[in-house]
Design a protein around this motif. Structure first.
Motif, PDB file in Angstrom:
ATOM      1  N   LEU C  20       0.830  -1.206   0.000  1.00 35.40           N
ATOM      2  CA  LEU C  20       0.000   0.000   0.000  1.00 35.40           C
ATOM      3  C   LEU C  20       0.865   1.257   0.000  1.00 35.40           C
ATOM      4  CD1 LEU C  20      -2.539  -1.177   2.730  1.00 35.40           C
ATOM      5  CD2 LEU C  20      -2.917  -1.134   0.259  1.00 35.40           C
ATOM      6  N   GLY C  21       1.941   1.231   0.741  1.00 38.37           N
ATOM      7  CA  GLY C  21       2.795   2.421   0.843  1.00 38.37           C
ATOM      8  C   GLY C  21       4.234   1.991   0.928  1.00 38.37           C
ATOM      9  N   LYS C  22       5.118   2.981   1.145  1.00 39.67           N
ATOM     10  CA  LYS C  22       6.558   2.737   1.142  1.00 39.67           C
ATOM     11  C   LYS C  22       6.949   1.435   1.840  1.00 39.67           C
ATOM     12  CE  LYS C  22      10.939   5.052   2.258  1.00 39.67           C
ATOM     13  NZ  LYS C  22      11.555   3.749   2.450  1.00 39.67           N
ATOM     14  N   SER C  23       6.546   1.302   3.110  1.00 43.52           N
ATOM     15  CA  SER C  23       6.843   0.010   3.724  1.00 43.52           C
ATOM     16  C   SER C  23       5.600  -0.459   4.471  1.00 43.52           C
ATOM     17  CB  SER C  23       8.062   0.076   4.628  1.00 43.52           C
ATOM     18  OG  SER C  23       8.002   1.207   5.444  1.00 43.52           O
ATOM     19  N   GLN C  24       4.485  -0.347   3.755  1.00 46.53           N
ATOM     20  CA  GLN C  24       3.194  -0.734   4.317  1.00 46.53           C
ATOM     21  C   GLN C  24       2.679  -1.908   3.493  1.00 46.53           C
ATOM     22  OE1 GLN C  24       0.551   2.620   4.264  1.00 46.53           O
ATOM     23  NE2 GLN C  24      -0.971   1.549   5.501  1.00 46.53           N
ATOM     24  N   PHE C  25       2.646  -3.075   4.122  1.00 48.24           N
ATOM     25  CA  PHE C  25       2.244  -4.279   3.406  1.00 48.24           C
ATOM     26  C   PHE C  25       1.058  -4.913   4.128  1.00 48.24           C
ATOM     27  CE2 PHE C  25       6.672  -3.531   2.595  1.00 48.24           C
ATOM     28  CZ  PHE C  25       6.778  -3.737   1.231  1.00 48.24           C
ATOM     29  N   LYS C  26       0.057  -5.314   3.353  1.00 43.89           N
ATOM     30  CA  LYS C  26      -1.126  -5.925   3.969  1.00 43.89           C
ATOM     31  C   LYS C  26      -1.267  -7.346   3.435  1.00 43.89           C
ATOM     32  CE  LYS C  26      -6.028  -5.075   4.658  1.00 43.89           C
ATOM     33  NZ  LYS C  26      -6.009  -5.122   6.127  1.00 43.89           N
ATOM     34  N   ILE C  49      -6.176 -12.194  -9.088  1.00 43.66           N
ATOM     35  CA  ILE C  49      -6.013 -13.625  -9.360  1.00 43.66           C
ATOM     36  C   ILE C  49      -5.668 -13.823 -10.837  1.00 43.66           C
ATOM     37  CG2 ILE C  49      -7.240 -15.846  -9.402  1.00 43.66           C
ATOM     38  CD1 ILE C  49      -8.838 -14.756  -6.942  1.00 43.66           C
ATOM     39  N   GLY C  50      -4.678 -14.636 -11.092  1.00 41.22           N
ATOM     40  CA  GLY C  50      -4.239 -14.905 -12.466  1.00 41.22           C
ATOM     41  C   GLY C  50      -3.117 -14.000 -12.931  1.00 41.22           C
ATOM     42  N   LYS C  51      -2.887 -12.898 -12.200  1.00 45.14           N
ATOM     43  CA  LYS C  51      -1.781 -11.992 -12.555  1.00 45.14           C
ATOM     44  C   LYS C  51      -0.480 -12.545 -11.985  1.00 45.14           C
ATOM     45  CE  LYS C  51      -3.973  -8.475 -14.498  1.00 45.14           C
ATOM     46  NZ  LYS C  51      -5.128  -8.020 -13.726  1.00 45.14           N
ATOM     47  N   PRO C  52       0.638 -12.254 -12.629  1.00 48.95           N
ATOM     48  CA  PRO C  52       1.899 -12.667 -12.014  1.00 48.95           C
ATOM     49  C   PRO C  52       2.177 -11.852 -10.751  1.00 48.95           C
ATOM     50  CG  PRO C  52       2.295 -11.507 -14.100  1.00 48.95           C
ATOM     51  CD  PRO C  52       0.819 -11.631 -13.958  1.00 48.95           C
ATOM     52  N   TYR C  53       2.832 -12.489  -9.798  1.00 53.44           N
ATOM     53  CA  TYR C  53       3.279 -11.751  -8.617  1.00 53.44           C
ATOM     54  C   TYR C  53       4.172 -10.607  -9.063  1.00 53.44           C
ATOM     55  CZ  TYR C  53       1.411 -14.955  -5.160  1.00 53.44           C
ATOM     56  OH  TYR C  53       0.562 -15.663  -4.365  1.00 53.44           O
ATOM     57  N   GLY C  54       4.041  -9.467  -8.389  1.00 50.41           N
ATOM     58  CA  GLY C  54       4.815  -8.296  -8.751  1.00 50.41           C
ATOM     59  C   GLY C  54       4.027  -7.316  -9.602  1.00 50.41           C
ATOM     60  N   SER C  55       2.790  -7.721 -10.011  1.00 54.34           N
ATOM     61  CA  SER C  55       2.004  -6.848 -10.892  1.00 54.34           C
ATOM     62  C   SER C  55       1.530  -5.602 -10.163  1.00 54.34           C
ATOM     63  CB  SER C  55       0.781  -7.603 -11.431  1.00 54.34           C
ATOM     64  OG  SER C  55       1.192  -8.665 -12.252  1.00 54.34           O
ATOM     65  N   GLN C  56       1.450  -4.541 -10.923  1.00 52.69           N
ATOM     66  CA  GLN C  56       0.826  -3.318 -10.450  1.00 52.69           C
ATOM     67  C   GLN C  56      -0.665  -3.428 -10.760  1.00 52.69           C
ATOM     68  OE1 GLN C  56       1.700   0.226 -12.739  1.00 52.69           O
ATOM     69  NE2 GLN C  56       2.020   1.411 -10.865  1.00 52.69           N
ATOM     70  N   ILE C  57      -1.503  -3.187  -9.757  1.00 48.13           N
ATOM     71  CA  ILE C  57      -2.949  -3.335  -9.950  1.00 48.13           C
ATOM     72  C   ILE C  57      -3.590  -1.960  -9.789  1.00 48.13           C
ATOM     73  CG2 ILE C  57      -5.042  -4.486  -9.107  1.00 48.13           C
ATOM     74  CD1 ILE C  57      -3.026  -6.506 -10.093  1.00 48.13           C
ATOM     75  N   PRO C  58      -4.270  -1.462 -10.849  1.00 43.49           N
ATOM     76  CA  PRO C  58      -4.925  -0.158 -10.707  1.00 43.49           C
ATOM     77  C   PRO C  58      -6.181  -0.286  -9.851  1.00 43.49           C
ATOM     78  CG  PRO C  58      -5.106  -1.016 -12.963  1.00 43.49           C
ATOM     79  CD  PRO C  58      -4.482  -2.085 -12.153  1.00 43.49           C
ATOM     80  N   GLY C  64      -5.508   5.430  -7.945  1.00 38.11           N
ATOM     81  CA  GLY C  64      -4.518   4.736  -7.120  1.00 38.11           C
ATOM     82  C   GLY C  64      -4.085   3.409  -7.717  1.00 38.11           C
ATOM     83  N   PHE C  65      -3.092   2.826  -7.099  1.00 40.67           N
ATOM     84  CA  PHE C  65      -2.673   1.475  -7.483  1.00 40.67           C
ATOM     85  C   PHE C  65      -1.959   0.816  -6.312  1.00 40.67           C
ATOM     86  CE2 PHE C  65       0.907   4.190  -8.615  1.00 40.67           C
ATOM     87  CZ  PHE C  65       1.963   3.501  -8.060  1.00 40.67           C
ATOM     88  N   VAL C  66      -1.867  -0.483  -6.389  1.00 44.04           N
ATOM     89  CA  VAL C  66      -1.062  -1.230  -5.431  1.00 44.04           C
ATOM     90  C   VAL C  66      -0.200  -2.218  -6.212  1.00 44.04           C
ATOM     91  CG1 VAL C  66      -2.698  -1.072  -3.513  1.00 44.04           C
ATOM     92  CG2 VAL C  66      -2.874  -2.967  -5.140  1.00 44.04           C
TER      93      VAL C  66
ATOM     94  N   GLN D 403       0.122   3.725 -17.428  1.00 46.84           N
ATOM     95  CA  GLN D 403       0.834   4.014 -16.203  1.00 46.84           C
ATOM     96  C   GLN D 403      -0.058   4.760 -15.212  1.00 46.84           C
ATOM     97  OE1 GLN D 403       3.407   2.825 -14.981  1.00 46.84           O
ATOM     98  NE2 GLN D 403       3.123   4.069 -13.165  1.00 46.84           N
ATOM     99  N   ALA D 404      -0.265   4.139 -14.056  1.00 46.66           N
ATOM    100  CA  ALA D 404      -0.999   4.829 -12.995  1.00 46.66           C
ATOM    101  C   ALA D 404      -0.134   5.964 -12.475  1.00 46.66           C
ATOM    102  CB  ALA D 404      -1.327   3.846 -11.883  1.00 46.66           C
TER     103      ALA D 404
END
Lengths: 352, 408, 352, 408
Positions: C20-26, C49-58, C64-66, D403-404
């Motif tokens: 979620l943030g710089k060093s904020q992990f949920k 689900i189905g995305k590779p790990y490391g993906s940016q999700i809008p 925003g994105f995570v 790009q977000a």
């Protein structure tokens, strides 16, 4: 000239700090006719007397040189042999600032040790202040006393040969700040109040290398009503700036390309030789032209971006250089724990 | 006798929470303390500094031993470890409203409130002695209405800015300030050249070590020097005769200010003054005094004999040091502070090392590590504000005419 | 998927660390149809689900994105609430390296605490190793046990609700390495030898915040024949990189020049006005041309090299920028003292 | 049962002086120990690692408890402080020659010599207990003929290079190496991409954590990879099937090596091999095996799914990281070590932060501080070798096509 006189020009009889190396300083008293002999050449005092402090002095008939510097408590500390118990500048400067020692302050120091911190105290309290310093080791006391007098602190620093734990701090009085560098400071703390300034804030710093001493000291300070007790450590690192050659991935790739070219050139020649040998075997008479020579390897110029095999001086402008800084290799990680405390003045009658 | 609190003095008051507050104490006036209420200044005027007071609900002060000690010895039982303790926000049975009632209606002192709050904690005896102590300390910081008085010097100023806005003093800390003063050999009677981008903190600290005979030239980068903010804390730099402010331009290029310097050579002739209106005459005399002060600074400058150059600024330090080298006397120090190492590495690499007028360059990083000194629990503080930045130190030298080559 | 599976693509039921943030992990377990709601927008699990790990999700209909990350012991540690007793990564990684924990190692841990270090131990010993972990706080034991099983450590980590000081370390056996994070490790040390590997070197690390505990621990380790006893502290600083505008002396001088020009322009105008006033007084009719206007101050363009008064984004290319690095403001200065020791194997009969 | 010392094993021997020595122990051979003489390897073959031995004058070994403890309890009187002690080089009455006689002629053991040396110190009882202990320790380090055996892993390798030539491991230290491995999530069965400019230390450390299933691709900057030096310490990287070395050129530009890759698609036909001379056939088969290994590396490369990238090199790291980003799988780590902060600051500023394929960049500096743990004298070591350098850590991410914008 004393340390406190901030002299501009070197005079006969002055104590001069001669800088021989990076942090190698030799205290020398100027006597015309004398000569300073060092590993880096010889320097007649007459070449120094009359020069302004800070001058570079060339060696007599030699390529070396030294700088002649005015003495300060910090340079003096650097010139002391390392085996002596010394309060180094990072600790000393913090203690003076935190104990709020100022011109005119009255300070107690026990023990005197090498006298290096005494110099720093004397510089700061100046001629309007007083430093009472106590040492139980007779030889050390004598040596420090003589030095302090020679260095112009005669009217400021008062030296005593005394075990303060049993015999107290007479004739100190009206004291603002106390520095205890003793194996057992807790034996000296209870007698302190009688020497402190009436109706003023007093500050103390106890300098102890081991945790066990600190714990005992804190206990005694509490029992004796000292407050704001805090133990700290001061550490100081020196950073060394250096140049490193930049070696890029592009250069690696070009270099590996050139290895490859050389290898394939060698292989081609090998194949050619093999073919020729074969022809030799088949038909001796069909050889046309001169036979291939062993030394005839097609020369491939290896890409050599970082001057491998050459002697390179740092900063050579045929190469790119990055500036890096690294901590000095051997760090003075721990000198001592510094335990600070404050004694509040006696409370006055309250108005209600 | 130590110093006492005089009428209209500025003080710093330390509170149990670790916060502090700068106040002025004037006879007959109240001193406001925020949620702790206030007290009459007269109660502390004439007292020595350094005492700790407790305020009762009527605003009356009593001298106490310490800012945050509550009861001499904890009488609660404790637990060897916290295996029985379950995190439960309901273990404190007393509500904030109930505590307010104790304060307002029952008129309990801070000490008594802390005792009540502990009493009503259902799991208090399941905590370890360690957790109990932490809990008591937290409550003490919250409910004890105490303060300690202190006069304001460089250390207190540093503490004040460090809490308020550390950027205004470029994160400068006591160990580093102390080291600057020692390396610069600041002592009574010296003459120092200073660039202070740290809210005059370096100026204040140097003045404390200067005695009445010393002086300092303060170079500033603006149109006018700004020494007023410290007036609000009772530190008067404006009328201190030892402080000589001057702009970089006027210090580095006195040749552009020949008219002013000539004007300073002799006081305006009396007959000329007599011809002027009062306002014009005053203006002329003021201009003359300023010109004399300027000439005095230029004379110091031209003697090339400052006893040290001290710099703490966000300006690029390389160019600054290069421009100021000539004015420092031989064997005297140049000391430059910066919170980051990079500008000092640049300064060493590009200015101090290549220039043979400077020797013995070193970059130092000093840091203080405080310990928790609760009996039986001695250890370094768990968290720490970041360290005190970096100092570049070197000495001014006079190279020989024919440059000696070789070592170094 | 467990922590040890190194999965590439997110599947239903996976535990995903959402950044979620710089060093904020949920930590979020993927369940199709569910949605993650955050301060930075909402994220349907079906988008992950189905995305590779490391993906940016809008974010759903938002700016925003995570990032969706695979869990590791380190990210798990960062996601824990800070109040829990945690062995942080700088300590944990040093302990694993110094205790020479490897795939197949057999390790004792007491207490389990938040279980964060247990994750790191389990990762390193792998499926061929064993970690026996003991916790005397029932609620904490239960929570860590459940998490460790969910995270795929079921066959590696064996959790017990136990006070090891009184009740020992059964059923651990053949142990190579011991980690004790207990208030009084000296009560647990004497019973250790029976659980250690026969004829092998055993290593121990005791984790204690206070000096007094360390001193007692060292005493007991010596009494129990442990050797190579050494106490250390690990500290770790983060460095923050930032840009600062370069402000040079040349610019200061030009700026002060322009102040000066402005001042002299103003003074000139003032003098002019005064002269005119004087002429006014002397001879009203002699005024020629229009009278000077108040707004008629000759405009002097102040040299403004650093954009004073403007809003400037760091890196704005009208200015020069220096790159600085500074230590993070709040340093975890001390976590605990780590006391290491080694127990040598029993000596065999000597050949002579 | 723990591991035992097998014939022809390589060991590291720790000596009382704090030095160490790497030796090979072969049946029937002597193991030389410099001025301590030598001993027969057979005496320790079959023993577990980790024992400490004392060598007598005949070269016979006895197992002892510790490298440097001398006598159980000091029986000398001590002094409260050292006020009576005067620096005097003559206080030790025994000469080096006399000590040599004790050793050679009287055949005294190290322990006995230390006892004699202490006896003959005239001012020994004027020293404090502290100084006595230091003195005894110094003498013990000098005269005790003892050693402790240890197998050689990454920690011992690091210690070896750190004493011999720290530049060859770029000053890398245990706390930093451990942190690299944790941040890179190195675990059994993983596949790692490595640039190792630290004498294969990172390779060794990763292998220790890899288990039999894992593998690593090692990028090298020379013509050939150089894994031989570690053979001398019994660490065989050359024939370890998990280690896959490849040059930067062949890794980054497989398109230039199409012939080799095609050659690897199928084994050379038997009829073709039959036509060749034996030497040519062997050469062809060797070439085929190498091509297959290369193809295997290129397949790993093309899967873009390394479980971490670990870098410790004196090459400029910015360009390196930029070139290698694509091959790291999403959510996996890039970990770069450097003894100086500058290259990592450059890497963060110019590569990892601007590139949205990398997230969560941090630069960390880890350092270990050892304490002296003599009873009654607990304190941090007075001096310390410099810290463990810096690590840049970031994670590989897959940015969305559009790009977000906004935060971060």
């Amino acid at each position: 000239m004393g340390f406190l006189d901030l002299p501009n020009v070197i005079s006969e009889g002055d104590l001069v700090m001669v800088r021989l190396g990076k942090s190698q300083f030799k205290p020398v008293t100027m006597q015309s006719g004398e000569t300073l002999h060092t590993r880096y050449g010889s320097y007649p005092h007459n070449d120094m007397i009359g020069k302004p402090y800070g001058s570079q002095i060339p060696a007599m008939g030699d390529k070396g040189f030294v700088h002649v510097l005015a003495p300060t408590p910090e340079l003096w500390t650097l010139s002391l042999p390392h085996r002596t118990q010394i309060v180094y500048t990072p600790d000393a400067s913090y203690i003076v600032q935190r104990l709020e020692i100022r011109p005119g302050s009255k300070v107690i120091e026990a023990g005197t040790g090498s006298g290096s911190f005494t110099h720093a105290l004397g510089r700061t309290v100046g001629t309007s202040g007083d430093v009472w310093t106590f040492e139980f080791h007779e030889v050390r006391w004598e040596a420090a006393k003589v030095e302090l007098e020679q260095h112009g602190y005669k009217d400021i620093v008062h030296s005593f040969y005394r075990d303060v734990c049993s015999d107290g701090f007479q004739p100190a009085s009206g004291v603002h700040a106390v520095f205890l560098d003793l194996p057992k400071p807790w034996l000296a703390i209870p007698s302190l109040p009688q020497y402190l300034e009436l109706g003023g804030i007093s500050r103390i710093c106890c300098f102890s290398p081991c945790v066990e001493q600190v714990i005992e000291t804190i206990k005694t300070l509490k029992e004796c009503s000292w407050t704001q007790i805090e133990t700290v450590e001061v550490s100081c690192r020196e950073w060394i700036v250096r140049k490193e050659m930049r070696r890029t991935l592009e250069d690696v790739l070009k270099r590996q390309e050139s290895f490859r070219e050389r290898r394939s050139a060698i292989q081609q020649r090998k194949r050619k030789l093999e073919e020729l040998e074969k022809q030799d075997d088949d038909d001796d008479s069909s050889v046309v032209g001169s036979p291939p020579n062993k030394d005839d390897i097609p020369y491939v110029d290896l890409y050599n971006p970082w001057g491998k095999g050459e002697r390179i001086v740092k900063g050579d402008d045929r190469f790119q250089w990055d500036i890096f800084s690294a901590g000095e290799r051997d760090i003075k990680s721990h000198t001592s724990f510094l335990t600070f405390a404050v004694l509040a003045p006696a409370p006055p009658k309250m108005k209600t | 006798m130590g110093a006492i609190i005089k009428p209209d003095a500025h003080l710093i008051l330390y509170l149990p929470s670790g916060n502090h507050k700068i106040v002025k104490v004037s006879p007959g006036r109240k001193v406001p303390l925020g949620k702790f209420g206030s007290f009459d200044a007269d109660q502390i005027l004439g007292h020595p500094f350094g005492l700790t007071y407790e305020i009762d609900n009527q605003g009356c002060l009593t001298v106490v031993d310490s800012l945050d000690s509550v009861v001499d010895e904890a009488t609660w039982t404790d637990s060897e470890d916290n295996r029985m303790l379950v995190d439960d926000p309901d273990s404190q049975k007393m509500t904030m409203d109930e505590i307010e009632t104790l304060k307002k209606d029952k008129q309990l002192t801070g000490q008594e409130i802390v005792a009540k709050v502990i009493e009503s904690h259902s799991a208090f005896n399941k905590k370890t002695a360690f957790s109990q102590e932490k809990y008591i300390q937290r409550k003490a910081q919250k409910f004890l209405k105490r303060f300690r008085t202190q006069s304001i010097g460089s250390n207190e100023l540093m503490e004040y800015y460090n809490a308020k806005d550390p950027a205004r003093i470029m994160d400068l800390r006591m160990e580093t300030l102390g080291l600057m003063l020692s390396l610069a050999n600041v002592q009574p009677g010296g003459t120092y050249l200073i660039v202070d981008g740290v809210s005059s903190l370096v100026v204040c600290a140097v003045l404390e070590r200067l005695g009445p005979e010393g002086q300092l030239v303060l170079l500033h980068e603006n149109e006018m020097v700004n020494l007023e903010p410290l007036q609000l804390m009772g530190i008067d730099l404006v009328s201190d005769p030892r402080v000589k402010p001057v702009s970089f331009l006027k210090f580095l290029h006195p040749e552009e200010f020949r008219a002013e310097l000539e004007f300073a050579t002799a006081p305006p002739p009396q007959e000329q003054l007599d011809q002027l209106k009062t306002s014009q005459r005053n203006r002329t005399l003021r201009r003359y005094r300023k010109a004399v002060q300027y000439k005095n600074i230029v004379d110091l400058r031209n003697s090339h004999s400052f006893d040290a150059l001290l710099i703490a600024t966000t300006l690029q330090v390389s160019g600054l040091v290069q421009a100021l080298i000539p004015f420092v006397h031989g064997s005297r120090s140049i000391v430059v502070y910066h919170p980051c190492k990079e500008p000092l590495v640049d300064l060493e690499e590009n200015i101090t090392r290549p220039d043979n007028r400077l020797i013995a360059t070193q970059i130092l990083e000093s840091a203080v590590r405080p310990y928790q000194s609760v009996p039986g629990r001695f250890h370094p503080h768990m968290s720490l504000e970041r360290g005190g930045g970096y100092i570049l130190h070197c000495l001014r030298a006079y190279p020989t005419a024919v440059q000696a080559q070789g070592r170094r």
